[in-house]
Scaffold this motif. Structure first.
Motif, PDB file in Angstrom:
ATOM      1  N   CYS A  21      30.026  17.268  49.123  1.00  0.00           N
ATOM      2  CA  CYS A  21      29.741  17.851  47.798  1.00  0.00           C
ATOM      3  C   CYS A  21      30.935  18.613  47.241  1.00  0.00           C
ATOM      4  O   CYS A  21      30.926  19.002  46.068  1.00  0.00           O
ATOM      5  CB  CYS A  21      28.551  18.807  47.887  1.00  0.00           C
ATOM      6  SG  CYS A  21      26.991  17.976  48.177  1.00  0.00           S
ATOM      7  N   PHE A  50      31.855  21.600  48.336  1.00  0.00           N
ATOM      8  CA  PHE A  50      31.621  23.045  48.430  1.00  0.00           C
ATOM      9  C   PHE A  50      32.650  23.695  49.351  1.00  0.00           C
ATOM     10  O   PHE A  50      32.988  24.858  49.185  1.00  0.00           O
ATOM     11  CB  PHE A  50      30.219  23.359  48.977  1.00  0.00           C
ATOM     12  CG  PHE A  50      29.097  22.777  48.170  1.00  0.00           C
ATOM     13  CD1 PHE A  50      29.212  22.640  46.794  1.00  0.00           C
ATOM     14  CD2 PHE A  50      27.913  22.380  48.780  1.00  0.00           C
ATOM     15  CE1 PHE A  50      28.174  22.101  46.036  1.00  0.00           C
ATOM     16  CE2 PHE A  50      26.874  21.852  48.036  1.00  0.00           C
ATOM     17  CZ  PHE A  50      27.000  21.698  46.676  1.00  0.00           C
ATOM     18  N   ALA A  86      22.708  16.762  44.705  1.00  0.00           N
ATOM     19  CA  ALA A  86      22.477  17.291  46.055  1.00  0.00           C
ATOM     20  C   ALA A  86      21.475  18.421  46.045  1.00  0.00           C
ATOM     21  O   ALA A  86      21.298  19.126  45.051  1.00  0.00           O
ATOM     22  CB  ALA A  86      23.801  17.783  46.652  1.00  0.00           C
ATOM     23  N   PRO A  93      21.550  21.457  48.187  1.00  0.00           N
ATOM     24  CA  PRO A  93      22.315  22.170  49.221  1.00  0.00           C
ATOM     25  C   PRO A  93      21.396  23.094  50.025  1.00  0.00           C
ATOM     26  O   PRO A  93      20.428  23.616  49.487  1.00  0.00           O
ATOM     27  CB  PRO A  93      23.337  22.990  48.424  1.00  0.00           C
ATOM     28  CG  PRO A  93      23.192  22.567  46.995  1.00  0.00           C
ATOM     29  CD  PRO A  93      21.830  21.982  46.854  1.00  0.00           C
ATOM     30  N   GLN A  94      21.744  23.264  51.284  1.00  0.00           N
ATOM     31  CA  GLN A  94      20.933  24.154  52.126  1.00  0.00           C
ATOM     32  C   GLN A  94      21.171  25.602  51.689  1.00  0.00           C
ATOM     33  O   GLN A  94      22.301  25.993  51.389  1.00  0.00           O
ATOM     34  CB  GLN A  94      21.343  23.985  53.588  1.00  0.00           C
ATOM     35  CG  GLN A  94      20.317  24.548  54.550  1.00  0.00           C
ATOM     36  CD  GLN A  94      20.780  24.423  55.996  1.00  0.00           C
ATOM     37  OE1 GLN A  94      21.944  24.582  56.320  1.00  0.00           O
ATOM     38  NE2 GLN A  94      19.845  24.124  56.866  1.00  0.00           N
ATOM     39  N   ASP A  95      20.109  26.397  51.666  1.00  0.00           N
ATOM     40  CA  ASP A  95      20.200  27.828  51.348  1.00  0.00           C
ATOM     41  C   ASP A  95      20.829  28.118  49.990  1.00  0.00           C
ATOM     42  O   ASP A  95      21.457  29.159  49.801  1.00  0.00           O
ATOM     43  CB  ASP A  95      21.006  28.575  52.432  1.00  0.00           C
ATOM     44  CG  ASP A  95      20.309  28.525  53.772  1.00  0.00           C
ATOM     45  OD1 ASP A  95      19.076  28.450  53.773  1.00  0.00           O
ATOM     46  OD2 ASP A  95      21.005  28.535  54.796  1.00  0.00           O
ATOM     47  N   ALA A  96      20.696  27.217  49.048  1.00  0.00           N
ATOM     48  CA  ALA A  96      21.155  27.502  47.681  1.00  0.00           C
ATOM     49  C   ALA A  96      19.928  27.836  46.840  1.00  0.00           C
ATOM     50  O   ALA A  96      18.911  27.145  46.920  1.00  0.00           O
ATOM     51  CB  ALA A  96      21.875  26.295  47.103  1.00  0.00           C
ATOM     52  N   HIS A  97      20.021  28.911  46.098  1.00  0.00           N
ATOM     53  CA  HIS A  97      18.865  29.357  45.317  1.00  0.00           C
ATOM     54  C   HIS A  97      19.232  29.475  43.851  1.00  0.00           C
ATOM     55  O   HIS A  97      20.364  29.813  43.507  1.00  0.00           O
ATOM     56  CB  HIS A  97      18.379  30.710  45.827  1.00  0.00           C
ATOM     57  CG  HIS A  97      18.099  30.711  47.299  1.00  0.00           C
ATOM     58  ND1 HIS A  97      16.973  30.128  47.826  1.00  0.00           N
ATOM     59  CD2 HIS A  97      18.805  31.193  48.348  1.00  0.00           C
ATOM     60  CE1 HIS A  97      17.012  30.260  49.142  1.00  0.00           C
ATOM     61  NE2 HIS A  97      18.117  30.893  49.483  1.00  0.00           N
ATOM     62  N   LEU A  98      18.234  29.261  43.015  1.00  0.00           N
ATOM     63  CA  LEU A  98      18.432  29.470  41.581  1.00  0.00           C
ATOM     64  C   LEU A  98      18.476  30.970  41.301  1.00  0.00           C
ATOM     65  O   LEU A  98      18.017  31.785  42.113  1.00  0.00           O
ATOM     66  CB  LEU A  98      17.295  28.816  40.796  1.00  0.00           C
ATOM     67  CG  LEU A  98      17.240  27.284  40.845  1.00  0.00           C
ATOM     68  CD1 LEU A  98      15.957  26.800  40.186  1.00  0.00           C
ATOM     69  CD2 LEU A  98      18.438  26.673  40.161  1.00  0.00           C
ATOM     70  N   ASP A  99      18.989  31.325  40.139  1.00  0.00           N
ATOM     71  CA  ASP A  99      19.071  32.734  39.746  1.00  0.00           C
ATOM     72  C   ASP A  99      17.660  33.280  39.523  1.00  0.00           C
ATOM     73  O   ASP A  99      16.907  32.723  38.717  1.00  0.00           O
ATOM     74  CB  ASP A  99      19.899  32.832  38.450  1.00  0.00           C
ATOM     75  CG  ASP A  99      20.332  34.250  38.160  1.00  0.00           C
ATOM     76  OD1 ASP A  99      19.559  35.170  38.461  1.00  0.00           O
ATOM     77  OD2 ASP A  99      21.445  34.437  37.629  1.00  0.00           O
ATOM     78  N   PRO A 100      17.288  34.338  40.231  1.00  0.00           N
ATOM     79  CA  PRO A 100      15.898  34.828  40.105  1.00  0.00           C
ATOM     80  C   PRO A 100      15.582  35.449  38.746  1.00  0.00           C
ATOM     81  O   PRO A 100      14.422  35.677  38.435  1.00  0.00           O
ATOM     82  CB  PRO A 100      15.801  35.887  41.219  1.00  0.00           C
ATOM     83  CG  PRO A 100      17.195  36.296  41.501  1.00  0.00           C
ATOM     84  CD  PRO A 100      18.059  35.115  41.197  1.00  0.00           C
ATOM     85  N   SER A 149      14.261  22.630  43.502  1.00  0.00           N
ATOM     86  CA  SER A 149      15.645  22.324  43.876  1.00  0.00           C
ATOM     87  C   SER A 149      15.864  20.810  43.966  1.00  0.00           C
ATOM     88  O   SER A 149      16.947  20.311  43.666  1.00  0.00           O
ATOM     89  CB  SER A 149      15.994  22.969  45.221  1.00  0.00           C
ATOM     90  OG  SER A 149      15.955  24.357  45.084  1.00  0.00           O
ATOM     91  N   GLN A 177      16.212  19.483  40.365  1.00  0.00           N
ATOM     92  CA  GLN A 177      17.549  19.590  39.771  1.00  0.00           C
ATOM     93  C   GLN A 177      18.458  18.448  40.239  1.00  0.00           C
ATOM     94  O   GLN A 177      19.362  18.046  39.525  1.00  0.00           O
ATOM     95  CB  GLN A 177      18.184  20.966  40.031  1.00  0.00           C
ATOM     96  CG  GLN A 177      18.500  21.343  41.468  1.00  0.00           C
ATOM     97  CD  GLN A 177      19.750  20.706  42.032  1.00  0.00           C
ATOM     98  OE1 GLN A 177      20.705  20.459  41.308  1.00  0.00           O
ATOM     99  NE2 GLN A 177      19.732  20.407  43.322  1.00  0.00           N
ATOM    100  N   ALA A 178      18.181  17.958  41.450  1.00  0.00           N
ATOM    101  CA  ALA A 178      19.003  16.844  41.965  1.00  0.00           C
ATOM    102  C   ALA A 178      18.657  15.521  41.271  1.00  0.00           C
ATOM    103  O   ALA A 178      19.423  14.564  41.358  1.00  0.00           O
ATOM    104  CB  ALA A 178      18.821  16.708  43.469  1.00  0.00           C
TER     105      ALA A 178
END
Lengths: 297, 267
Positions: A50, A52, A78, A80-87, A142, A145-146
Motif C-alpha cells: 500500500c 504505508f 485496502a 489497513p489493520q488498526d486504521a480508524h476513521l476520524d471520530p 472500513s 471505503q475500500a
C-alpha cells in the motif's frame, strides 16, 4: 494478468527482518489468502504494497505499476489493520472526501458513498460518527471505503478479527459477491474462513515465503476429515481404527477427526457404513485435510 | 485538485467539529476580553496628552517607536499585539495538521487516494487560510471598536489595514509551516506544540551560545522563525515589506523539511 509482483522485497526494523527477500508473483482472479503465524510479515507485506511503509530493499509492483504510482489511485484499495476513521466526523462526510479524492464530483460522491454503505448493509449509518457504531459495523464501514469506485485489487488485513459471527458472515458474503469485480488479497488467522473464500494461498513464516499456490484440498493425499458432533469419542476411535485401510485416527477440534488411510482402499465407504450401523450422524466428510492441518498439522 | 479538497476539509475540521468550535469560542472570548480591556483603554490613553507621552516612551523602550506615527491608535495597538500574539495562537491551532491522523491510521485511508505531498501541502494551505481568516476577523473586531468609540477614525484605520494584513500574512506563514513540519514528527497535536516551543527555545539558546563563543555572526540572528519581529516593529507603513524575504525563506526551508519528513515517514 499479474496483479502483484515483488522482487527481493525486504523490510528490517533494526536487526529484525520483518520481511526477508520476498519474491512473489500473483495473478488476478479469485480471492488470495495471505496466512502465517503472528510476526510472519503479513501486515508488513500489505503495508509495503500500500506504500504505508518503505522497503529496506527490493521492489514491488501492483497491476504492473510501481507501488506509490499515481496510476494506482482508484485501482488499489485496502482495509489497513488498526486504521480508524476520524471520530469527530460522520461516516458520510469522511467517505465523501475519499470519493472526491478518487475523482468523484459532489453529487456523484454522495451517490457512491450511499452505494458502498448499502453494499455493506449499513445504508442508515452514514449520518453517524464512527464512535456510535459497534466494532463489527466499523469494520464494515472500513471495508465500504475500500469499495469506493471500482478497484481492481483490494487488500484486506484481518477483515474479520475480533468480529462476531453475524458480522463475519456478512463480510464473507460481501467478499464473495465483490470478488467477481476485483481481486482480493486477504490476510487472516481464520483458516476455515479463508478456505471457504480463496483459491490461492500465500504462506509466510518469519518474514519468508514458505508456499504460494492453489489452496484446493488435495483429495488424494491419503487423509479423510470427518466432523461428528455427537458420537462417543472412545468408541468411534476404537471402531474406526479397525476398518480396513485405516492407518490411524486422531481427534482434532471438538468432534473433528483426521483419518490416515492406506492407498487403494475405499475407507470412506467403510466409514459411512460404520456410521450407519451405529446410527451416528455426521456433519461433513472431506477427502483430504483442512488447510490448517496441512500447514500446521 | 486533491490538494484543494484536503485544504477545504481543514475548514470542515475546524467548523464542523465540537473541538473546532471549542477552540473558536475560547479564542473569541480571549480576544473580546483583550479588545475590551487592553486595546480599547490603551488607545484612549494614547489619545490623551500626558498618557500619550508615557505610551510613546514605553513603546520606544521596546523599539516600537514608530507606533506613534500610525494615525489610528487602535490600529497601532492591534499591529503590535497581533504581531506577537497571533503566532502563539497559530502554534496551538495549526498543530494537528498531520499528527493525530497519522497516529489513528486515518492518514492511510488518504494516501491510498492521493499522494503524501498533496496531503501535506493541502493541510498547510488549509491551515494558513484559517490563520488569515482569524487575522481578518480580529481586524474587523478592531474596526467595530473604532466605529463605536471613535467613528471618525474608521476611514483612516481602513486605509492602514492592507499594511497590517499583508505583514501579518507574511509573519504567520513560517509558523504554519513550522507546525506542518513538527506535526509530521509528533504523535499528537499537543506534542507538536511542545516540540515547536522546545525546539524554538533550544535553537535560541544554541544560537546565543555559538555567537557568545565565536563572536557575532549576523546571519544567525535571522535563523529562528519570527526573528524579524523586533526589526519589524521599528519600521513604519510599507517599509515593513523590506523584511518580507525573511519569513518567506523560513517558510520555504520549513516546508521543504516537512515535505522530506512526510515522504520518508512510516504511516
Amino acid at each position: 494478468m499479474n496483479i502483484i509482483n515483488t522482487t527481493g522485497l525486504s523490510k528490517n526494523y533494526g536487526s529484525i527482518k520483518a520481511l526477508d527477500n520476498l519474491d512473489l508473483s500473483l495473478e488476478s482472479g479469485d480471492p488470495i489468502a495471505l496466512i502465517g503465524p503472528n510476526g510472519a510479515g503479513k501486515t508488513t507485506l500489505l503495508s509495503l504494497l500500500c506504500g504505508f511503509i518503505h522497503p529496506s530493499s527490493g521492489s514491488a509492483e501492483l497491476l504492473g505499476k510501481k507501488v506509490g504510482s499515481r496510476e494506482l489511485i482508484g485501482k488499489l484499495a485496502a482495509l489497513p489493520q488498526d486504521a480508524h476513521l476520524d471520530p469527530r466526523f460522520s461516516i458520510q462526510r469522511q467517505l465523501g472526501l475519499f470519493a472526491k479524492l478518487q475523482g468523484f464530483s459532489g453529487d456523484a460522491a454522495k451517490k457512491e458513498v450511499s452505494r458502498v454503505l448499502e453494499t455493506v448493509l449499513l445504508a442508515d449509518a452514514g449520518v453517524k460518527k464512527p464512535g456510535e457504531l459497534s466494532h463489527g459495523m466499523r469494520k464494515r464501514v472500513s471495508i465500504a471505503q475500500a469499495l469506493i469506485g471500482s478497484p481492481e485489487l483490494v487488500l484486506l488485513d484481518e477483515p474479520t478479527a475480533g468480529i462476531d459471527p453475524p458480522n463475519v458472515k456478512i463480510i464473507r458474503d460481501l467478499i464473495r459477491s465483490e470478488s467477481s469485480n476485483a481481486t482480493f488479497l486477504i490476510s487472516s488467522h481464520n483458516l476455515d474462513e479463508l478456505e471457504k473464500l480463496c483459491s490461492t494461498v500465500v504462506y509466510l513464516s518469519e518474514g519468508k515465503l514458505v508456499e504460494a499456490g492453489p489452496i484446493k484440498t488435495n483429495t488424494d493425499d491419503g487423509y479423510l476429515t470427518i466432523s461428528l458432533p455427537s458420537v462417543p469419542e472412545e468408541q468411534f476411535l476404537r471402531e474406526c481404527a479397525k476398518l480396513t485401510g485405516v492407518l490411524n485416527v486422531h481427534r482434532q477440534a471438538q468432534g473433528d477427526y483426521l483419518i490416515r488411510q492406506t492407498e487403494g482402499h475405499a475407507v470412506d465407504q467403510a466409514l459411512l457404513a460404520l456410521l450407519a450401523k451405529n446410527g451416528w450422524k455426521y456433519r461433513h466428510l472431506i477427502k483430504g485435510r483442512s488447510l490448517e492441518e496441512r500447514l500446521y498439522g | 485538485m486533491s490538494m484543494f479538497s484536503i485544504a477545504a476539509n481543514e475548514w470542515a475540521r475546524l467548523f464542523l467539529s465540537s473541538r473546532g468550535w471549542l477552540a473558536i469560542c475560547a479564542f473569541a472570548l480571549i480576544w473580546i476580553v483583550f479588545l475590551a480591556y487592553v486595546i480599547a483603554p490603551a488607545a484612549q490613553y494614547m489619545s490623551s496628552d500626558d498618557f500619550g507621552l508615557i505610551f510613546a516612551a514605553l513603546f520606544a523602550r521596546f523599539g516600537a517607536n514608530t507606533l506613534a506615527n500610525w494615525e489610528s491608535n487602535e490600529m497601532a495597538l492591534y499591529w503590535i499585539f497581533a504581531l506577537y500574539l497571533l503566532p502563539f495562537f497559530t502554534m496551538i491551532s495549526a498543530a494537528d495538521q498531520i499528527a493525530s491522523d497519522k497516529t489513528r491510521g486515518t492518514m492511510r485511508f488518504l494516501v491510498l487516494r492521493t499522494s503524501r505531498t498533496q496531503v501535506f501541502f493541502g493541510r498547510f494551505l488549509g491551515q494558513y487560510l484559517i490563520q488569515l481568516f482569524i487575522v481578518l476577523i480580529t481586524l474587523c473586531s478592531v474596526f467595530a471598536l473604532i466605529a463605536i468609540k471613535a467613528p471618525d477614525g474608521l476611514s483612516i484605520a481602513i486605509s492602514e489595514a492592507p499594511i497590517v494584513v499583508i505583514n501579518l500574512a507574511l509573519v504567520l506563514l513560517p509558523y504554519v509551516a513550522l507546525m506542518a513540519l513538527v506535526s509530521v514528527l509528533a504523535s499528537t497535536a499537543r506534542q507538536a506544540t511542545a516540540f515547536a516551543i522546545i525546539g524554538w527555545i533550544v535553537l535560541w539558546f544554541l544560537l546565543g551560545y555559538v555567537q557568545g563563543k565565536f563572536g557575532p555572526i549576523p546571519i544567525l540572528n535571522w535563523v529562528l522563525p519570527g526573528s524579524q519581529l523586533s526589526s519589524l516593529v521599528r519600521l513604519g507603513h510599507w517599509d515593513t515589506l523590506s523584511l518580507a524575504p525573511i519569513p518567506l525563506l523560513h517558510t520555504v526551508v520549513l516546508l521543504t523539511l516537512g515535505w522530506i519528513a512526510i515522504r520518508r515517514c512510516d504511516l
